[in-house]
Structures are given as C-alpha cells and as structure tokens.
Design a protein around this motif. Sequence first.
Motif, PDB file in Angstrom:
ATOM      1  N   LEU A  61      -6.038  13.793   1.836  1.00 55.68           N
ATOM      2  CA  LEU A  61      -6.787  12.948   2.765  1.00 55.68           C
ATOM      3  C   LEU A  61      -8.273  12.831   2.402  1.00 55.68           C
ATOM      4  CD1 LEU A  61      -6.709  11.165   5.248  1.00 55.68           C
ATOM      5  CD2 LEU A  61      -7.046  13.214   6.662  1.00 55.68           C
ATOM      6  N   PRO A  62      -8.994  13.921   2.055  1.00 52.86           N
ATOM      7  CA  PRO A  62     -10.417  13.745   1.693  1.00 52.86           C
ATOM      8  C   PRO A  62     -10.613  12.817   0.500  1.00 52.86           C
ATOM      9  CG  PRO A  62      -9.956  16.046   2.166  1.00 52.86           C
ATOM     10  CD  PRO A  62      -8.632  15.353   2.115  1.00 52.86           C
ATOM     11  N   LEU A  63      -9.757  12.912  -0.514  1.00 58.23           N
ATOM     12  CA  LEU A  63      -9.857  12.020  -1.666  1.00 58.23           C
ATOM     13  C   LEU A  63      -9.527  10.590  -1.266  1.00 58.23           C
ATOM     14  CD1 LEU A  63     -10.160  11.459  -4.713  1.00 58.23           C
ATOM     15  CD2 LEU A  63      -7.730  12.057  -4.956  1.00 58.23           C
ATOM     16  N   HIS A  64      -8.482  10.427  -0.480  1.00 58.83           N
ATOM     17  CA  HIS A  64      -8.081   9.110   0.021  1.00 58.83           C
ATOM     18  C   HIS A  64      -9.243   8.436   0.738  1.00 58.83           C
ATOM     19  CE1 HIS A  64      -5.859   6.209   2.557  1.00 58.83           C
ATOM     20  NE2 HIS A  64      -4.887   6.302   1.677  1.00 58.83           N
ATOM     21  N   GLN A  65      -9.940   9.200   1.556  1.00 56.16           N
ATOM     22  CA  GLN A  65     -11.086   8.666   2.299  1.00 56.16           C
ATOM     23  C   GLN A  65     -12.260   8.388   1.363  1.00 56.16           C
ATOM     24  OE1 GLN A  65     -11.363  11.882   5.134  1.00 56.16           O
ATOM     25  NE2 GLN A  65     -10.233  10.757   6.705  1.00 56.16           N
ATOM     26  N   ALA A  66     -12.507   9.293   0.406  1.00 54.87           N
ATOM     27  CA  ALA A  66     -13.620   9.110  -0.524  1.00 54.87           C
ATOM     28  C   ALA A  66     -13.436   7.855  -1.374  1.00 54.87           C
ATOM     29  CB  ALA A  66     -13.756  10.335  -1.426  1.00 54.87           C
ATOM     30  N   LEU A  67     -12.194   7.516  -1.683  1.00 49.57           N
ATOM     31  CA  LEU A  67     -11.911   6.321  -2.481  1.00 49.57           C
ATOM     32  C   LEU A  67     -11.848   5.052  -1.637  1.00 49.57           C
ATOM     33  CD1 LEU A  67      -9.169   7.713  -4.917  1.00 49.57           C
ATOM     34  CD2 LEU A  67     -11.593   7.329  -5.392  1.00 49.57           C
ATOM     35  N   GLY A  68     -12.007   5.183  -0.320  1.00 51.78           N
ATOM     36  CA  GLY A  68     -12.007   4.025   0.566  1.00 51.78           C
ATOM     37  C   GLY A  68     -10.674   3.310   0.617  1.00 51.78           C
ATOM     38  N   LEU A  69      -9.571   4.082   0.666  1.00 45.62           N
ATOM     39  CA  LEU A  69      -8.241   3.482   0.635  1.00 45.62           C
ATOM     40  C   LEU A  69      -7.707   3.116   2.018  1.00 45.62           C
ATOM     41  CD1 LEU A  69      -6.606   5.662  -2.184  1.00 45.62           C
ATOM     42  CD2 LEU A  69      -7.894   3.528  -2.372  1.00 45.62           C
ATOM     43  N   GLU A  70      -8.487   3.383   3.036  1.00 40.00           N
ATOM     44  CA  GLU A  70      -8.219   2.943   4.410  1.00 40.00           C
ATOM     45  C   GLU A  70      -6.823   3.356   4.876  1.00 40.00           C
ATOM     46  OE1 GLU A  70      -9.251  -1.221   4.290  1.00 40.00           O
ATOM     47  OE2 GLU A  70     -11.396  -0.768   4.243  1.00 40.00           O
ATOM     48  N   ASP A  71      -5.975   2.384   5.276  1.00 40.52           N
ATOM     49  CA  ASP A  71      -4.672   2.753   5.837  1.00 40.52           C
ATOM     50  C   ASP A  71      -3.548   2.707   4.808  1.00 40.52           C
ATOM     51  OD1 ASP A  71      -4.612   0.023   5.519  1.00 40.52           O
ATOM     52  OD2 ASP A  71      -3.760  -0.409   7.501  1.00 40.52           O
ATOM     53  N   THR A  72      -3.881   2.644   3.526  1.00 42.03           N
ATOM     54  CA  THR A  72      -2.867   2.658   2.482  1.00 42.03           C
ATOM     55  C   THR A  72      -2.067   3.961   2.555  1.00 42.03           C
ATOM     56  OG1 THR A  72      -4.325   1.379   1.034  1.00 42.03           O
ATOM     57  CG2 THR A  72      -2.473   2.515  -0.006  1.00 42.03           C
ATOM     58  N   PRO A  73      -0.746   3.885   2.485  1.00 43.02           N
ATOM     59  CA  PRO A  73       0.055   5.122   2.566  1.00 43.02           C
ATOM     60  C   PRO A  73      -0.145   6.016   1.360  1.00 43.02           C
ATOM     61  CG  PRO A  73       1.451   3.244   2.041  1.00 43.02           C
ATOM     62  CD  PRO A  73       0.104   2.686   2.379  1.00 43.02           C
ATOM     63  N   MET A  74       0.207   7.295   1.530  1.00 44.56           N
ATOM     64  CA  MET A  74       0.129   8.290   0.460  1.00 44.56           C
ATOM     65  C   MET A  74       1.513   8.877   0.240  1.00 44.56           C
ATOM     66  SD  MET A  74      -3.265  10.473   1.569  1.00 44.56           S
ATOM     67  CE  MET A  74      -2.487  11.022   3.087  1.00 44.56           C
ATOM     68  N   ILE A  75       1.892   9.045  -1.018  1.00 43.22           N
ATOM     69  CA  ILE A  75       3.116   9.763  -1.368  1.00 43.22           C
ATOM     70  C   ILE A  75       2.725  11.217  -1.582  1.00 43.22           C
ATOM     71  CG2 ILE A  75       4.980   9.983  -3.046  1.00 43.22           C
ATOM     72  CD1 ILE A  75       4.650   6.967  -3.610  1.00 43.22           C
ATOM     73  N   VAL A  76       3.233  12.102  -0.740  1.00 42.77           N
ATOM     74  CA  VAL A  76       2.756  13.485  -0.717  1.00 42.77           C
ATOM     75  C   VAL A  76       3.854  14.455  -1.157  1.00 42.77           C
ATOM     76  CG1 VAL A  76       1.180  12.889   1.166  1.00 42.77           C
ATOM     77  CG2 VAL A  76       3.380  13.949   1.690  1.00 42.77           C
ATOM     78  N   GLU A  77       3.425  15.641  -1.532  1.00 43.47           N
ATOM     79  CA  GLU A  77       4.310  16.761  -1.859  1.00 43.47           C
ATOM     80  C   GLU A  77       5.425  16.362  -2.819  1.00 43.47           C
ATOM     81  OE1 GLU A  77       5.124  19.693   1.091  1.00 43.47           O
ATOM     82  OE2 GLU A  77       3.527  18.970   2.404  1.00 43.47           O
ATOM     83  N   ASN A  78       5.025  15.729  -3.916  1.00 39.71           N
ATOM     84  CA  ASN A  78       5.937  15.387  -5.008  1.00 39.71           C
ATOM     85  C   ASN A  78       6.994  14.363  -4.609  1.00 39.71           C
ATOM     86  OD1 ASN A  78       6.201  15.917  -7.784  1.00 39.71           O
ATOM     87  ND2 ASN A  78       8.052  17.114  -7.423  1.00 39.71           N
ATOM     88  N   GLY A  79       6.667  13.529  -3.617  1.00 42.05           N
ATOM     89  CA  GLY A  79       7.590  12.504  -3.178  1.00 42.05           C
ATOM     90  C   GLY A  79       8.468  12.913  -2.016  1.00 42.05           C
ATOM     91  N   ALA A  80       8.253  14.100  -1.476  1.00 43.18           N
ATOM     92  CA  ALA A  80       9.073  14.557  -0.354  1.00 43.18           C
ATOM     93  C   ALA A  80       8.829  13.719   0.898  1.00 43.18           C
ATOM     94  CB  ALA A  80       8.786  16.023  -0.051  1.00 43.18           C
ATOM     95  N   ALA A  81       7.677  13.037   0.975  1.00 52.18           N
ATOM     96  CA  ALA A  81       7.382  12.184   2.133  1.00 52.18           C
ATOM     97  C   ALA A  81       6.354  11.138   1.734  1.00 52.18           C
ATOM     98  CB  ALA A  81       6.856  13.023   3.302  1.00 52.18           C
ATOM     99  N   CYS A  82       6.296  10.075   2.534  1.00 52.95           N
ATOM    100  CA  CYS A  82       5.278   9.029   2.387  1.00 52.95           C
ATOM    101  C   CYS A  82       4.641   8.861   3.753  1.00 52.95           C
ATOM    102  CB  CYS A  82       5.917   7.723   1.915  1.00 52.95           C
ATOM    103  SG  CYS A  82       4.723   6.392   1.615  1.00 52.95           S
TER     104      CYS A  82
END
Length: 259
Positions: free
Chosen positions: A51-72
């Motif tokens: 989340l801190p990197l996501h925010q620093a890059l200004g990705l707003e509400d773009t989803p993240m694929i987390v924990e090696n693809g275990a969830a989005c």
Amino acid sequence: MIQLLVFSDLDGTLLDHDTYDYTPALPAIADIKARGGLLILASSKTAAEMLPLHQALGLEDTPMIVENGAACLSPAYIGSKDADYRAIREVLRSLGAPFRGFGDMSVSEVSAETGLSMVDAARAKTRQFSEPGVWQGDAHQSAGFLAALARQGITARRGGRFLTLSFGATKADQMQQLCRSYAPSYSVALGDAPNDIEMIATADRGVVVRNDHSPDLPGLANYPHILRTTLAGPTGWNDAMLQILDELNFTQKGAAAHG
C-alpha cells in the motif's frame, strides 16, 4: 475503456534487488499514465507492504495482486481476514518439516532475511493468504514436503528469495481475471523470478527483467513476444517499458483484447 494494462512484479523488477529503489522507472510509469494505462502491482508482498508504494506511485484505486497471486485487492478494501494464512500455518505445524516461514521469524529476523526496514518487515509479517519462507532441508525431503502440502490443497512457488505457500491462485490467474474485467487492447507483464513465468508468458508482451540474484527463467526461449532486458531492476524495467510504449504507437489500434 482502458487500452493498456501493465502488470509488474516488485522485488528485483520494479524495485532494485538491494535498495528497493524504484525511481529509475518513473519516466516509463509517467508515460503509462499519460496513455491512460493502468500499472497493476503484482507481488508476493502483503497488501500492508504494498500500500505505501501503491500510494507513492499515485495508483489511486487500481487493484493490487498480493501475496503471490493469492488475492487481488482494491486499496480501499484491504482488510484483516486471515483464515487462509492460519490454515497454512496449521498444516506446517502438523508436518514439522524443515521449512522456516515468516510466522516462525521475529520482525528483526524477517528484516535480516529480506533487507527490509523494521517497519516494512512488520508489514511483511501481516499475512492473510500465503506464507513465504526458507527451505532448510535436502531435495529428497523437499519432494515429500511438497507432496504433503499438495494433499492439503497447498501449492508452493519459488520467487526470487523465498518459497511461498498458498491455496493455489497465481499472479497469472489474477492477471487473466483483470484482463477479462477491463478488456484492454494490450497487456504487458514484467518479472524476474520463476513465480512470474506464467504471467510473463500469458500477457500480450512479456518482459524478463535481468536479476543476477535470481535463477534464470526456463521455458520462455520460444516465446517471440518476450523481451529480456540487459539492465537490471528498475533501470531495465524503464528501458523495456519505454520501448514497448513506443512500439504501441504503431500496433495498439490493431491489437486484440487478451485474456
């Protein structure tokens, strides 16, 4: 309509293997945004880490694929549900195998293993869906361990640093689901480790980012749509993406939706 989706691994790919710096990639990230594309982070990291990197890059509400693809997850819906993680830890306790997961390590030990700050190491331990760790046994023991995990529905995937256990979904699975949802004209996937192979091979254009600390990626030599960088980490990432974005000036109109 989103024309371009860019899926990127983090450690050793968008982030420098040693320093976790991403600034060399900023020109290409700005170009992706200028073209109306979405950069989707896809990592074995937890949502709390990303989340801190996501925010620093200004990705707003773009989803993240987390924990090696275990969830989005959407950044707005990062929660604390950890039933999958607790189930994996219970299986590990029952097996008693020479596997040392993050749940077996203190924050300072995770920091030492990863090079993360203490704050980021604590975030890395905030797991919901998967367990990374270090295999400390031999190859014969490993085969038995993986078979025992499979009987419990748990898969193991090798990343740049760790063996990560989860209940089966991959980065490529999540990428394909997002491609179905967004129906982009073009998809790009960048990575450096074995757990990125399927994602790289499945995208319209794949990029293997050089990482001298990671094993070479087998099975991709016969894919003409895959580019290999000569430079490592975010510098190689930036060069590859600028090249692909330049090519898209000519090909994007005719590209078919992927996924």
